[in-house]
Every structure is written in structure tokens, then in C-alpha cells.
Design an enzyme around this catalytic site. Structure first.
Site, short mmCIF file in Angstrom:
data_model
loop_
_atom_site.label_atom_id
_atom_site.label_comp_id
_atom_site.label_asym_id
_atom_site.label_seq_id
_atom_site.Cartn_x
_atom_site.Cartn_y
_atom_site.Cartn_z
N GLN A 18 -19.71 -12.24 -4.80
CA GLN A 18 -18.64 -12.31 -3.79
C GLN A 18 -18.12 -13.73 -3.58
OE1 GLN A 18 -21.06 -9.83 -0.81
NE2 GLN A 18 -18.95 -9.36 -0.29
N HIS A 35 -26.25 -1.85 -0.62
CA HIS A 35 -24.86 -2.33 -0.72
C HIS A 35 -24.81 -3.63 -1.53
CE1 HIS A 35 -20.77 -3.15 1.24
NE2 HIS A 35 -21.07 -4.31 0.67
N HIS A 70 -23.44 -4.81 -5.50
CA HIS A 70 -22.58 -5.94 -5.90
C HIS A 70 -23.11 -6.61 -7.17
CE1 HIS A 70 -19.51 -6.36 -2.85
NE2 HIS A 70 -20.37 -6.37 -1.86
CO CO Z 1 -20.07 -6.13 0.18
#
Ligand code: CO
Length: 203
Positions: free
Chosen positions: A69, A167, A171
Site C-alpha cells: 500500500q 485483509h 494485500h
Molecule cells: Co487494505
């Protein structure tokens, strides 16, 4: 060496104060769909990266952040599901958010070894701002990971912590939570994100 539940609370207890806010990549940026590489070197650079990831997560704010991210395709996850955010109204009526009660958790190379049960939870993601949708996850999991020193650890997690770890490990495998929704919903949110990105570029 096997440790039960190692929280890196001493190493990172001031991460909300001392860190650098990193740029968060948003869906459908290509780095989010890559399978991230295992971390092999445990050094001061890794500690600094995890500290900056925690700082970024606390101030976003979010309860979890995976390295892809912030544009780094490595198997690193930071989580804190317990910290408090209190709104403080200043004398001039402006508002400050005060953060407290930190329990930072850093998972390097996490692997979910077993999982059971089922739970629905409305998830959000710093890479998909403004979208909250119910996702079905396992209710309890056992995860093996390495801590910031490279030591092997195991963690039994349930409910929100289990959801968050699933979650974030998604990723690391190039999966964003909206890809766990129906194809129709996924396409809808993907188009929404692409449109919003175009609008921002034209501003
Ligand atoms: Co996320």
C-alpha cells in the site's frame, strides 16, 4: 525459537510520534495487485520502514497497513486494532485528534496456518478511500510470522484481529478487499476509483 504472541510494543511504542508519513497507493495501482516478496534481511532499515508504516497508519487513520500500500512489494504488515482516537476541541474551536493506548503489531512474512469459523464484517481500506462493504472472513486463525528481529512467532487471533490479518495478508498476495465482493460490485467500485483518480488528475 517459538514465541507466543510477541507484540512489538517497546520497539514501536512511540511510532505515532516519530515517523514519516508515506504516500498511500490507491486501487487500482499496479503495486496492489502484485504478489509481495518475502523479507530476508532484518536490519535497521526494516525497523525504520515498519516505524514509518505505523506512523502512516496511525495518522491516516487506519487499523492496518501492508507494505504494497505504500508502494513496497514486500511481505510486511502493521496492525493496531486497539488504539484510541479522541477529538479535542481547542480554545479557538479547531479540533485536534489525540491518539493513545497503542498496541502496535508488526508481522513480517505472515502465513495463515489454520482457520475456522465464519464472520461478516464491514471492511474499509486506506487504498480504497470512502468504500465500506461487508466481507466474509474466517472467525479465528492461527498465523505464523517473524517479528522485527526475525524471530519466529505464532499468534492466535479471533474476530477483528483475525479479520484485519486476513485483509492485510490479502494485500501481500495482490488482493484488495473489493475483489472479495461480487464481480458486479467489484467492477462498480473499480470504475468509481478510476473516475475519481481522473478527476483528481484534472484538478
Ligand atoms: Co487494505
Amino acid at each position: 525459537m517459538e514465541n507466543q504472541i510477541v507484540l512489538d510494543s517497546n520497539t514501536f511504542k512511540d511510532a505515532h510520534l516519530n515517523g514519516v508519513a508515506l504516500k498511500i497507493h490507491t486501487y487500482p495501482d499496479s503495486v496492489l495487485s502484485k504478489v509481495a516478496k518475502p523479507v530476508e534481511v532484518f536490519d535497521s532499515k526494516l525497523i525504520e520502514l515498519c516505524r514509518n508504516m505505523l506512523f502512516t497508519m496511525y495518522h491516516a487513520p487506519g487499523i492496518g497497513l501492508a507494505a504494497p500500500q505504500i508502494g513496497i512489494s514486500q511481505r510486511i504488515v502493521v496492525i493496531d486494532i486497539n488504539y484510541k482516537r479522541d477529538k479535542i476541541t481547542n480554545a479557538d474551536d479547531s479540533e485536534t485528534i489525540k491518539l493513545s493506548e497503542f498496541e502496535p503489531l508488526v508481522l513480517i512474512n505472515p502465513v495463515i496456518k489454520s482457520q475456522e469459523g465464519s464472520i461478516d464484517y464491514e471492511e474499509g481500506c486506506l487504498s480504497v478511500p470512502g468504500v465500506y462493504e461487508k466481507v466474509n472472513r474466517k472467525q479465528s486463525i492461527k498465523v505464523e510470522y517473524q517479528n522485527i528481529y526475525g524471530e519466529k512467532c505464532t499468534l492466535d487471533a479471533t474476530d477483528l484481529l483475525a479479520i484485519c490479518i486476513q485483509h492485510e495478508t490479502d494485500h501481500l498476495n495482490g488482493i484488495v478487499f473489493i475483489e472479495r465482493l461480487s464481480l458486479l460490485k467489484m467492477k462498480f467500485f473499480k470504475n468509481k476509483m478510476i473516475k475519481e483518480k481522473k478527476l483528481m488528475q484534472n484538478e
